[in-house]
Design an enzyme around this catalytic site. Structure first.
Site, mmCIF file in Angstrom:
data_model
loop_
_atom_site.group_PDB
_atom_site.id
_atom_site.type_symbol
_atom_site.label_atom_id
_atom_site.label_comp_id
_atom_site.label_asym_id
_atom_site.label_seq_id
_atom_site.Cartn_x
_atom_site.Cartn_y
_atom_site.Cartn_z
ATOM 1 N NE ARG A 195 -1.922 1.544 3.759
ATOM 2 C CZ ARG A 195 -1.343 2.657 4.234
ATOM 3 N NH1 ARG A 195 -0.106 2.643 4.690
ATOM 4 N NH2 ARG A 195 -1.998 3.800 4.242
ATOM 5 C CD GLU A 215 1.059 -7.838 -0.689
ATOM 6 O OE1 GLU A 215 0.639 -8.416 0.315
ATOM 7 O OE2 GLU A 215 0.462 -6.883 -1.225
#
Ligand SMILES: Cc1cc2nc3c(=O)[nH]c(=O)nc-3n(C[C@H](O)[C@H](O)[C@H](O)COP(=O)(O)OP(=O)(O)OC[C@H]3O[C@@H](n4cnc5c(N)ncnc54)[C@H](O)[C@@H]3O)c2cc1C
Lengths: 294, 760
Positions: free
Chosen positions: B527, B713
């Site tokens: 994020r 990720e």
């Protein structure tokens, strides 16, 4: 880790005097790679460590005699062994086996003596030395004695060494007309301890085998000679059928001794033994490796 | 003068030199005067009540300062339970232990060796209780891990669970779209499979460590944490103090991967420091991490209906997450990842049940991918099996069903800036999918496989940043993003530098310290580039606007080429003053409907990652050799292409370990059988594929800073199923349980030949 004494004697005699056969908390300390793991886990709590790292001379050096006999001092590091020109000349299988042994950090400090004295059945080097017919030289209060490497380990993490004895050297006899190979089978990470190790030494002319030594490591309580497979091969001219048969005979004779653990079931290790022995023989004898495909 | 563009540069990491010369700061190396070391006494059983703790011998040992149990902790923190989703985890076990290795007591001494030795002298008597370990069984088991559920209240959608009893279900997420039952009834063909993922561990090189120093009025916590703001709020809550009396700071982290999130050792060291009135440090060993946080084991049952044209018309997914004894962030994983369980496909009818379960295993939390790799493992293995059954090419089958830009995802949220189709096509191109593939000769067979996954960003979460300009024109960024090796310092410097027209190397990043860096939700879930990147960009713009205002105030015409230092000099008559730009960033969000899981705004951005592998399988031993590992991802526009590439390859290699090697093995009593790195094997250099290629597709995240979005990720998503699909391609067997060990593969080969290998 609780405090303990670390002593670093300069001679073998002093080192022997500092050992105490009555006290298992007093131990020799070579590369420390095995000991430190045991100390970290709390499995071994030393009172006194007798470091062998200040010893010089024979105990710490390697030599090749004119007859081709190798004398490897107990304090020779695995990395030195791997790189020594004498080893490459007299027993290249040792250098080859070390290339996939642990990792460079461990090899830089771990010693031949520590490797043999630890009695860990999962190791790569002992089966190789056994296949080469090597001996260990041991010194204690009663003087020196010699033993075949095969006779050193008496069981699971057990050796015939007494608490006041030290390994001073490993001796590898000359290897005329012998071809040797070590196969390391890992089933997890590539730098893992072996699930199964297979050391072979053959005396052969082309595919005509005069004698064979086959040692199984890591999968059993202690390194194991595979005598039935050895005698099957001795005096025979190898072909695809014979080496396939040797794999099956070896798997059958080791079956009861092979231990299941986190690296594999016993059935799977038997299978690895069968396949890897066949392939190793094919490589050593320059035969096509193709066996049956299941 | 306009500096060269700062974003898009492959700038080497700002801290690279400090790290390779051993000068980078890590909390692990921190010592304070008068400091005590804490060593933990851990439970040897998985489930039981504590009958008696006998610490006399330990207390009597010379050099021992104190032995602390929950009884002492409760004198200063009456309700010592913490956690991000549920307040279920006690600082030290209270009356009961719920997993192997749970901390029961702490021994304090100035000498760490003495603390460790004394910890061995603490004896604890337990009455053992039956344990529950399997996630599917936990759903209906009479064995209960917690008597009552205690949701934290932090998340609005968990409030209704408060006080619920008689269940191991921490959270149940449901999604219902269309009419799945009708679609299955009408379907041409229906396929159903189950897949399992094993528990694994983060294994950061630097284990968890925290050090607290306390006074009557304040506490300072030095911690290797990915979430300093959360730690501050949680510690303040536990102590009943205002936030401004709690200071949390970090340094570089030696890896995090989700292990160091939310709250781990911080509440413990705080309690210990307050009780001991001395600074207290607890640093875990590598091995203690096995008992601290893991990745969820997971079972997925997935069922699809396919019509005559090879279109998937319905999909049902049932997902059970093994959360272990304490919920940690598992409920978030269950929901935020759960809603993508049907995969990046355009499916009319979808039903998802995603369930977080308590068991008597060590707690599970976030680990690089936040549950997505476990889901992709299932849906991409399943997708491949369907393609095979229909005799369709796996790329072509995916192409027919792929979720395209502008189409609604299962939640109803319309896909924007998600280059799923482009990623698939680029992967196929890189693998030369259309060309004939060499299959190998003899016992060694070759195969190839692909897999494609996607992930939503966690939402809604906020980031706040400060960008300060000193009187000489030099710039510092104060932000709570934790650089744990992912390169965030470098990325934030590039963003601020781009706005302020400076070389990125000259920007200083101030590391998280809640006394000086403003709030940030946490460094997690890929994020930070998006959220903190936007905040830093806006804060830098705010600083730039204030500089322009200062210039105007000084009577300079717009665009006047006056150096910043000169502006300050003119304004203050000397080198003095500071300009502070600030901004906070909070994307919009609409929570999913509780009954249907539907929402038109599930996420601020999507991550897309695909993996292709080529490999060899030795059919006589089951051994696999990876020849090629290709990752293609949509990361928006890379801010730093070199860092992006290493994030993709690093993520892929980590997931490779979880696919082929790593597994926490538990016995029937919940004992961990391999709690050491001799027996829990992570990949080494010898396990890497011969060729590793990582690439991004041309894309832009329009709402992201300079078109960028998260990348940490995406490389993990497709690895496991791509490998299983390639193994199937090579030797015709399908594995449905991870890890894919040589023995498992060999056994499958033998079973397929009707000649199963003996069990033992
Ligand atoms: C990470 C890691 C990976 C490894 N991987 C492998 C692998 O892949 N394959 C493999 O075969 N092995 C592997 N090992 C084991 C390694 O080979 C042994 O730890 C090493 O050989 C022991 O040697 P050392 O000199 O370090 O012994 P130390 O740890 O110093 O000693 C070991 C034991 O031997 C005794 N001792 C030492 N020297 C003498 C002596 N001269 N006379 C009598 N007793 C003595 C000590 O008292 C102690 O009991 C690995 C070890 C580690 C730590």
């Amino acid at each position: 880790m609780m405090p303990f004494d670390l002593v670093e004697p300069g001679t073998l005699r002093e080192a022997l005097a500092l050992l105490d056969p009555e006290d298992s908390a007093v131990r020799a300390f070579a590369g420390g790679t095995a000991l430190m793991l045991m100390m970290k886990s709390g499995f071994f709590r030393p009172k006194r460590l007798v470091s062998l790292n200040a010893l010089a001379g024979d105990v710490a050096s390697l030599s090749l005699s004119p007859t081709g006999e190798l004398r490897i001092g107990a304090m020779v590091r695995l990395a030195e062994l791997e790189r020594a020109p004498e080893i490459r000349r007299a027993a290249p299988v040792i250098a080859a086996a070390l290339r996939r042994h642990s990792n460079p950090r461990v090899r830089n400090v771990a010693t031949v003596g520590g490797n043999l004295a630890h009695g860990d059945p999962h190791m790569d080097l002992p089966p190789v030395l056994i296949a080469l017919g090597a001996e260990v030289e041991i010194e204690g209060p009663a003087g020196r004695r010699r033993l075949p490497v095969d006779g050193l380990v008496s069981g699971y993490y057990e050796t015939v060494l007494r608490g006041d004895e030290l390994i001073v050297a490993a001796i590898v006899p000359p290897q005329p007309r012998r071809r040797a190979l070590y196969v390391k089978c890992t089933t997890r990470a590539a730098d893992d301890w072996p699930a199964l190790g297979l050391a072979l030494s053959l005396e052969a002319d082309g595919a005509a085998i005069r004698a064979a030594t086959i040692v199984l490591g890591a999968a059993t309580e202690r390194p194991m000679r595979l005598a039935q497979a050895e005698s099957l091969l001795a005096g025979r001219t190898a072909d695809a059928a014979l080496i396939g048969e040797a794999g099956r005979v070896a798997a059958a004779e080791a079956a009861a001794a092979i231990i299941a653990d986190a690296r594999g079931s016993s059935a799977y290790k038997r299978r690895l033994l069968e396949v890897e022995l066949r392939r190793a023989l094919a490589r050593l004898l320059d035969l096509p490796a193709a066996g049956e495909t299941r | 003068m306009r500096a060269a563009r700062q974003v898009g540069r492959s700038l080497p990491r700002l801290e690279a030199r400090a790290k390779v010369t051993g000068r980078a700061e890590y909390i692990h190396n921190l010592q304070l005067p008068g400091m005590l070391y804490g060593k933990l006494v851990r439970s040897p059983i998985a489930h039981g009540t504590i009958r008696r703790i006998d610490a006399e011998a330990a207390r009597a040992m010379a050099g021992v300062h104190a032995v602390i149990t929950s009884a002492e902790v409760r004198q200063i923190i009456p309700s010592p339970y913490y956690g991000p989703a549920f307040h279920d985890q006690p600082i030290l076990a209270i009356d009961k232990v719920r997993h192997i290795g749970e901390p029961v007591a702490a021994v304090l001494a100035a000498d760490a060796a003495i603390a460790e030795a004394a910890a061995q002298l603490v004896t604890v008597e337990y009455d053992e209780l039956p344990g529950i370990f399997d996630e599917v069984e936990a759903a209906t088991s009479p064995v209960l891990v917690h008597e009552a559920l205690k949701p934290a209240g932090t998340f609005a959608d968990l409030k209704h669970l408060g006080g619920k009893r008689g269940t191991n279900v921490a959270l149940e997420f449901r999604l219902r779209r269309g009419d799945v039952e009708r679609a299955f009834a009408a379907a041409g063909q229906v396929f159903e499979h189950s897949f399992r993922s094993q528990p694994v561990m983060h294994t950061p090189l630097e284990p968890m460590v925290a050090l607290a120093e306390a006074t009557e009025a304040s506490v300072t916590i030095h911690t290797a944490s990915q979430s300093p703001s959360f730690v501050r709020i949680e510690i303040a809550r536990l102590l009943g103090w205002p936030e401004n009396r709690v200071r949390v700071r970090t340094a570089y982290l030696g890896g995090g991967f989700g292990a160091k999130l939310y709250i781990k050792l911080e509440a413990l060291v705080t309690a210990l420091a307050l009780l001991a009135r001395r600074p207290v440090k607890v640093s875990l060993t590598m091995e203690e991490q096995f008992y601290t946080i893991t990745r969820h084991a997971c079972t997925v049952r997935i069922k699809s209906a396919v019509d005559r044209d090879g279109r998937i018309t319905a999909r049902r997914c049932e997902v059970w997450w093994n959360g272990g004894a304490y919920a940690d962030i598992g409920p978030r994983v269950t929901q935020k990842s759960g809603f993508t369980a049907a995969g990046p496909y355009d499916i009319e009818n979808v039903a998802i049940d995603s369930v977080a379960l308590y068991t008597n295993r060590p707690p599970a939390g976030a680990l690089r991918g936040f549950g997505i790799p476990q889901l992709v493992w299932a849906y991409e293995s399943h997708t491949d099996l369907i393609a095979r059954a229909l005799a369709l090419d796996p790329v072509e089958f995916r192409r027919r069903n792929i979720l395209r830009e502008g189409r609604p995802q299962a939640t109803g949220t319309v896909m924007r800036d998600a280059a799923i189709a482009a990623v698939l096509e680029r992967l196929a191109q890189k693998l030369e999918w259309g060309r004939p593939f060499e299959r190998g000769t003899g016992p060694v067979k070759r195969g190839r496989g692909i897999a494609l996954g996607f992930k939503a960003s966690i939402s809604p979460t906020a980031s706040v940043a400060l960008v300060t300009i000193a009187a000489d024109g030099s710039c510092a960024v104060q932000c709570g993003t934790v650089d744990m090796g992912q390169g965030s310092d470098t990325a934030m410097a590039q963003i601020a530098a781009e706005v302020l027209n400076l070389p990125a190397e000259s920007v200083r990043i101030v590391h998280p310290d809640t006394d000086v860096t403003p709030y940030d939700m946490a460094t997690l879930g890929s994020r930070s580039t998006f959220h903190m990147g936007n905040a830093v960009k806006r804060a830098a713009e705010d600083a730039r606007d204030k500089l322009a205002a200062l210039a105007a105030e000084l009577g300079l015409p717009p665009g006047a080429n006056v150096e910043i230092a000169e502006l300050f000099r003119r304004r203050y008559g000397m080198q003095a003053g500071t300009i502070i730009g600030t901004a906070s960033f909070l994307p919009s969000y609409a929570p999913p409907d509780l009954a249907t899981g539907l929402t038109d705004n599930a996420t601020p951005f999507w991550m897309v990652g695909a993996t292709g592998v080529e490999l060899e399988v030795d059919s006589e031993t089951g051994r696999v050799r990876l020849l090629r590992l290709v990752t293609v991802a949509d990361v928006g526009t890379p801010l730093n292409p070199r860092i992006v590439e290493t994030q993709l390859s690093g993520a892929a290699i980590m997931q490779l370990g979880f696919t082929l090697l790593e597994s926490m093995e538990f016995d029937r009593d919940g004992q961990l059988k391999n709690p050491s790195f001799a027996d829990y094997k992570i990949p080494g250099l010898g396990d890497l594929p011969a060729r590793i290629e990582s690439e991004t597709v041309a894309a832009s995240q329009h709402s992201g800073p300079f078109g960028a979005k998260g990348v940490g990720e995406s490389g993990t998503f497709g690895v496991s199923p791509a490998i299983a699909n390639a193994i199937h391609d090579a030797v015709g067997v399908r594995l449905t349980s991870l890890p894919l060990t040589p023995e498992a593969i060999y056994r499958a080969i033998r079973a397929a030949a009707g000649d199963s290998l003996a069990e033992e």
